[in-house]
Design a protein around this motif. Structure first.
Motif, short mmCIF file in Angstrom:
data_model
loop_
_atom_site.label_atom_id
_atom_site.label_comp_id
_atom_site.label_asym_id
_atom_site.label_seq_id
_atom_site.Cartn_x
_atom_site.Cartn_y
_atom_site.Cartn_z
N ILE A 1 -8.03 10.42 5.08
CA ILE A 1 -8.75 10.48 6.35
C ILE A 1 -8.09 11.52 7.26
O ILE A 1 -6.89 11.75 7.20
CB ILE A 1 -8.78 9.11 7.07
N TYR B 1 -3.88 7.36 1.72
CA TYR B 1 -3.33 6.06 1.39
C TYR B 1 -4.02 5.47 0.17
O TYR B 1 -5.14 5.88 -0.17
CB TYR B 1 -3.37 5.10 2.60
N MET C 1 0.85 -1.18 0.00
CA MET C 1 0.00 0.00 0.00
C MET C 1 0.90 1.24 0.00
O MET C 1 2.06 1.17 0.39
CB MET C 1 -0.93 0.01 1.23
N ILE D 1 -4.85 1.70 -1.59
CA ILE D 1 -4.82 0.25 -1.59
C ILE D 1 -5.34 -0.24 -2.95
O ILE D 1 -5.97 0.53 -3.67
CB ILE D 1 -5.63 -0.35 -0.42
N THR E 1 -7.57 7.03 -0.63
CA THR E 1 -8.43 7.38 0.50
C THR E 1 -7.72 8.43 1.35
O THR E 1 -6.52 8.30 1.61
CB THR E 1 -8.67 6.13 1.38
N ARG F 1 -7.91 2.34 -4.77
CA ARG F 1 -8.74 3.11 -3.84
C ARG F 1 -7.89 4.13 -3.07
O ARG F 1 -7.42 3.87 -1.96
CB ARG F 1 -9.42 2.14 -2.86
#
Lengths: 418, 418
Positions: A194, A211, A84, A213, A192, A190
């Motif tokens: 946060i 990140y 990742m 993945i 993302t 994906r």
């Protein structure tokens, strides 16, 4: 942050006297007061103290590579590759150096703002293997632009899109063996973001994690198109003017599940989101919606989709379908319209023999043909004969899109990973 | 799930061949297809396979107790007690036995649905130390009821509220030394529920985690009330009929930050959310709003707040202010109204000398007096003289509420922890 080898931001959590979110930051910025917006407002929305620098990437390879699943066992978003990509951001330092590490858990304080206030946004995109073995992304610049817009709307940091595309390319190259070679297969990516501030005050996060993945996926319709039935939802509203329905925020998804389950409980595959007393057609489940009808006034075939008025997700597939339609259908006599249209308009088209076809559009399926829509106690048939699972426009769009995605056709939308 | 001692649900993450979210579940339910709603719809909304059983609680005490901070250094939601309460739920087993453990990080797969689709809801409540050393909660049944409503709306599991109150009492007792004894101080409790399914398909989570963390807090206004100034927001909309603005979901919070920062950048403490062309007054920042005006028709003093029409958070403090007002102000000639009212109505009241006072109401501050509201280029004064920081109703409500919260007055709203 990453469990196996803690990143600096969220390490040393066990200290009982810990009082701040970002221990290494200078003290005035350490712990933001939930009410002190004026001080940090400019710093937190979009300003880049230090942007992503792809040259600073470090790579830690896995020592326990996963076995590949047989392609037919792949399920969307269930299995992930070996690695990742992660980048941390702090309000004072900006983007810290990117890291590729083994795929691993995130270790987060239970007070972290992502768990409480939905500081989260994401993208969905795919990497494809072309017939020459090259890896290709499809319009990644669009995903980067949208992720930046989503992030800014919830006071998360923005970033240089080209740099992230570069880093995503590195991740995809490293995990190249997970990209199935067959047509219809791809590596779903994906990205993302946060918020990671670990205080309960409601304010702009002082730290964040971006990140990526990657999940190998098979074709959405392994045995060919299968048209779906929809239930028009009139008791719940997905988005509204002045809201955030046009951003790819986590906040837009959890509230969609119960209406989808309600539709499912009555035998429908998805729900169709209407808006307002006029019952404007907006989106289907988590996809944009297109309808092809014969226009009542002009008699010409018209490809319709809802306009980007703030309530519609700015789908990359939506934009691509519109672009291809304008380039390749308009010369054949089609009208292509981004305009509001109502459920009644669709029902009238069906009743008057003007309904041609309806389909959803999204990254997962490209297009998803619709057989019928349940609305006000009736079923609106969407132009498919009983033995037909997709209309000609949906089929054509899928073929055109895949030809570009898989590199059969050289096209500026296809980004070759070098 | 908890990092120090992994719970069973999310342990064994390192297995490269792991393919499912809930390894111990029976295979048909292991990995939910995002489209197979009909199969699981009933199981996932509100049905309790096994409810919370407080007798099964296990307690692991910390071996590194934290030092207490001097009360004056306490900041809302920044410092936490030694322990936390956690309960896992799976779609097939229901609620697993509760655990009190040392406060610690959550370890979650990066594909976990809480990070992507905002499967998260929470409560805010407080524990108080009374003059006899008893610990008291304030109307915890209301928080439990609301958390259940929030959870059900996003396909997270519901639970028996009394059982969770029981368990929260155990946590509070264990960490009793963190509850400051002085008036205005309390232990802020944050029950939080998150979806923990680790797949990217958009569907009802097959697993969830309910946890409670506790943060000692000081008075919202350490040196007495300080009236705030608001900016009415007309370009962004917090909630919509048919939306989820009445639920305490994470989804309702992140989108509020930028409008609050915008208000702050122009010198206002908070933004005031209006709704519709009528500019109905709804909420202030993250609090409910009350206005006291002389009613134009009746000439009587009227305490006003927006009705629970689906766009207003069902605040426990809001409900308590209404209850106290009906019991104790109505006999003195007041009208108490839950009705829609517009910003123009407030401005007219100010212009015509009928404005008495305005205040926010929420768990953190109890009441938060408002000095003025910026609206359409003018400032609407809210009835406070320059040297006055709170109106009589706000002051009275704070006194009444605290008398109950701190046990000076025996009242059914005060729940003694045994």
């Amino acid at each position: 942050m990453l469990q196996r080898r803690s990143l600096r931001l969220l390490s040393s959590l066990s200290s009982p006297s810990r009082r701040c979110v970002v221990p290494q930051l200078s003290s005035p910025l350490r712990c933001r007061s939930p009410r002190a917006y004026s001080i940090h407002a400019d710093a937190a929305v979009g300003t880049k103290i230090q942007d992503i620098d792809p040259t600073k990437l470090t790579i830690e390879r896995t020592t326990t590579p996963k076995s590949l699943l047989p392609p037919e066992q792949l399920v969307f978003g269930r299995n992930f590759t070996d690695h990742m990509l992660s980048l941390e951001w702090t309000a004072t330092e900006g983007w810290l150096p990117a890291r590729i590490t083994p795929y691993q858990n995130l270790s987060l304080d239970p007070a972290t703002c992502v768990f409480h206030y939905a500081f989260e946004c994401f993208e969905g995109m795919k990497a494809y293997k072309d017939k020459n073995g090259n890896i290709r992304l499809f319009r990644p610049d669009k995903n980067m632009a949208r992720l930046n817009k989503s992030a800014a709307r919830i006071a998360l940091p923005t970033f240089d899109g080209d740099s992230l595309i570069d880093l995503i390319g590195k991740l995809v190259k490293l995990d190249e063996r997970f990209i199935p070679e067959a047509r219809g297969y791809s590596l779903y990516l994906r990205p993302t973001m946060i918020g990671t501030q670990r205080t309960l005050g409601v304010g702009p996060p002082g730290s964040a994690l971006l990140y990526v993945i990657a999940s190998p996926v098979g074709p959405y319709y392994p045995t060919g198109f299968k048209a779906v039935s929809l239930e028009a939802t009139d008791y719940a509203v997905r988005a509204w003017p002045g809201g955030v329905g046009d951003k790819k925020l986590g906040a837009n998804y959890a509230p969609c599940i119960v209406p989808q389950m309600q539709a499912a409980s009555r035998g429908f595959h998805q729900n169709l989101w209407l808006f307002g007393e006029e019952e404007y057609v907006t989106e289907v489940g988590t996809m944009n919606l297109f309808a092809a009808i014969k226009n009542k006034e002009t008699g010409k075939p018209e490809l319709l989709t809802a306009p980007l008025d703030g309530t519609i997700l700015e789908g990359v597939t939506r934009d691509s379908v519109l672009g291809l339609a304008r380039e390749r259908l308009v010369p054949k006599g089609w009208e292509v319209s981004e305009r509001k249209f109502t459920m009644k308009e669709l029902a009238d088209a069906a009743d008057e023999g003007r309904m041609m076809e309806v389909f959803g559009a999204g990254t997962a399926a490209i297009v998803s043909p619709v057989r019928r829509i349940s609305w006000k106690g009736r079923l609106v048939e969407c132009g498919l004969a009983d033995n037909v699972e997709a209309g000609p426009v949906a089929q054509q769009m899928k073929d055109w899109m895949e030809a570009i995605q898989y590199g059969d056709e050289e096209h500026p939308w296809s980004h070759k990973v070098l």
